[in-house]
Design a protein around this motif. Structure first.
Motif, PDB file in Angstrom:
ATOM      1  N   PRO A  29      39.405  41.383  52.316  1.00 28.17           N
ATOM      2  CA  PRO A  29      38.667  40.505  51.399  1.00 28.17           C
ATOM      3  C   PRO A  29      37.266  40.164  51.887  1.00 28.17           C
ATOM      4  O   PRO A  29      37.063  39.837  53.057  1.00 28.17           O
ATOM      5  CB  PRO A  29      39.533  39.235  51.343  1.00 28.17           C
ATOM      6  N   ARG A 247      44.896  35.358  46.265  1.00 28.20           N
ATOM      7  CA  ARG A 247      44.700  35.809  47.627  1.00 28.20           C
ATOM      8  C   ARG A 247      44.551  34.578  48.519  1.00 28.20           C
ATOM      9  O   ARG A 247      44.269  33.474  48.040  1.00 28.20           O
ATOM     10  CB  ARG A 247      43.494  36.735  47.766  1.00 28.20           C
ATOM     11  N   SER A 251      36.439  32.226  48.424  1.00 26.26           N
ATOM     12  CA  SER A 251      35.272  32.998  48.005  1.00 26.26           C
ATOM     13  C   SER A 251      34.182  32.023  47.590  1.00 26.26           C
ATOM     14  O   SER A 251      34.425  30.817  47.451  1.00 26.26           O
ATOM     15  CB  SER A 251      35.610  33.934  46.833  1.00 26.26           C
ATOM     16  N   ASP A 319      34.662  41.772  45.855  1.00 30.33           N
ATOM     17  CA  ASP A 319      36.027  41.349  46.177  1.00 30.33           C
ATOM     18  C   ASP A 319      36.413  41.995  47.501  1.00 30.33           C
ATOM     19  O   ASP A 319      36.403  41.356  48.540  1.00 30.33           O
ATOM     20  CB  ASP A 319      37.002  41.709  45.065  1.00 30.33           C
ATOM     21  N   THR A 320      36.724  43.289  47.496  1.00 29.24           N
ATOM     22  CA  THR A 320      36.896  44.042  48.737  1.00 29.24           C
ATOM     23  C   THR A 320      35.792  45.084  48.900  1.00 29.24           C
ATOM     24  O   THR A 320      35.730  45.770  49.905  1.00 29.24           O
ATOM     25  CB  THR A 320      38.276  44.740  48.773  1.00 29.24           C
TER      26      THR A 320
END
Length: 334
Positions: A29, A247, A251, A319-320
């Motif tokens: 992440p 998750r 963020s 995101d990733t």
């Protein structure tokens, strides 16, 4: 050579996912993204304990910087070229001031007793704010390692400067409050306090570019709030997005505001980016539901974070992986 172009409604709705960067560890992440003042550079930080630097103008990855010993979160550019701040996630809760040019530490900011939750540079000078799970907000100056100011809060908080840098907001969904402070008198009580009685999990607080609104972003992505920055009334709720998969890592928020202050862009769990038009809000509206006026489709990854470039016609999602979104005027300044 870049040139300025007028911002039009059609232009702001014409973005397409252009390039995706996969320089963080696979499926790891990303927790923050940030553009520098010039708009030329972008950084991302992630749970793989790295900072990744990208040259937006060239559309290239520039370098990787690792912080394996201390961890890294909330990487933020300062106003100095290729210098950034970031919060440690291991060993201590020090904020580190890093030169991305030679990977050297310029200064350390110590004082928080728990994980830092937000870092915000003032718009026009070398002052920045930090908040943490120790229920405090601290004021710092890049030129000194000493804390310049300290505020006790009722709960972990989000922070945001208005465009002038003279006012900042502190908000928390634990208290459902936003307090506005005069930066010249930050040791005083807030000059305005707004009660936000909406059940949601905040993960971003941002002033609109004209200072008219505060956007409160919901981590669950069910709705985002448009709060009047003068009287604290919820003027609108931005709806129409799909929830993100859960998750365990934070963020820096899935919404961003266009440079003209008219549009809010927000990521959706169906891998789209929604656009809401704030001109739909009328003077006396309260809790008006606004649906997206445009949906930008992409197969380039989940847009869990969304951030507009301050100078160039591009925005980033992450995101990733990190994706840049461009218009046909990709080489133009705004």
């Amino acid at each position: 050579m870049t040139s300025s172009v007028p911002i039009t409604e059609n232009l702001m709705k014409s973005f397409q996912a252009s390039k995706t960067f996969k320089y963080h560890k696979v499926d790891s992440p990303i927790t923050s993204i940030d553009f520098d003042d010039s708009g030329q550079y972008l950084i991302s930080s992630g749970v793989d304990e790295s900072i990744q630097l990208y040259d937006v103008n060239k559309g290239k990855h520039s370098k990787s910087i690792f912080s394996k010993k201390y961890g890294v979160h909330l990487a933020r550019f300062t106003h100095h070229e290729k210098n950034c701040l970031y919060a440690s996630t291991k060993e201590d809760h020090t904020i580190r001031y890093l030169s991305l040019h030679d990977n050297s530490y310029l200064r350390y900011f110590r004082g928080h007793r728990a994980q830092v939750t937000a870092l915000e540079m003032a718009p026009v000078d070398d002052v920045f704010l930090s908040s943490a799970y120790d229920d405090s907000v601290r004021v710092w100056d890049l030129r000194s390692s000493a804390c310049q100011g300290f505020m006790n809060c009722k709960a972990p908080s989000l922070i945001s400067f208005d465009p002038t840098g003279m006012v900042f907001g502190i908000g928390s969904n634990n208290t459902n409050e936003i307090g506005l402070y005069d930066f010249r008198n930050y040791d005083k009580d807030p000059f305005a306090t707004f009660d936000i009685n909406v059940n949601m999990n905040w993960n971003k607080l941002e002033f609109s570019n004209d200072g008219k609104y505060l956007i409160v972003t919901d981590a669950a992505n069910e709705c985002h709030l448009v709060v009047d920055a003068f009287d604290g009334v919820i003027r609108a709720k931005l709806i129409g997005t799909k929830k993100f998969p859960n998750r365990n890592y934070p963020s820096t928020g899935s919404t961003t505001i266009s440079p003209d202050g008219r549009f809010v862009y927000g990521g959706s769990g169906n891998r789209s980016v929604m656009i809401w038009d704030l001109q739909e809000i009328q003077k006396d509206d309260i809790n008006k539901q606004i649906f997206p006026c445009k949906e930008l489709n992409s197969d380039q990854g989940l847009p869990r974070m969304c951030l507009f470039n301050p100078r160039m016609l591009t925005f980033a999602t992450a995101d990733t992986a990190v994706t840049l979104w461009l218009t046909d005027s990709k080489n133009s300044m705004i």
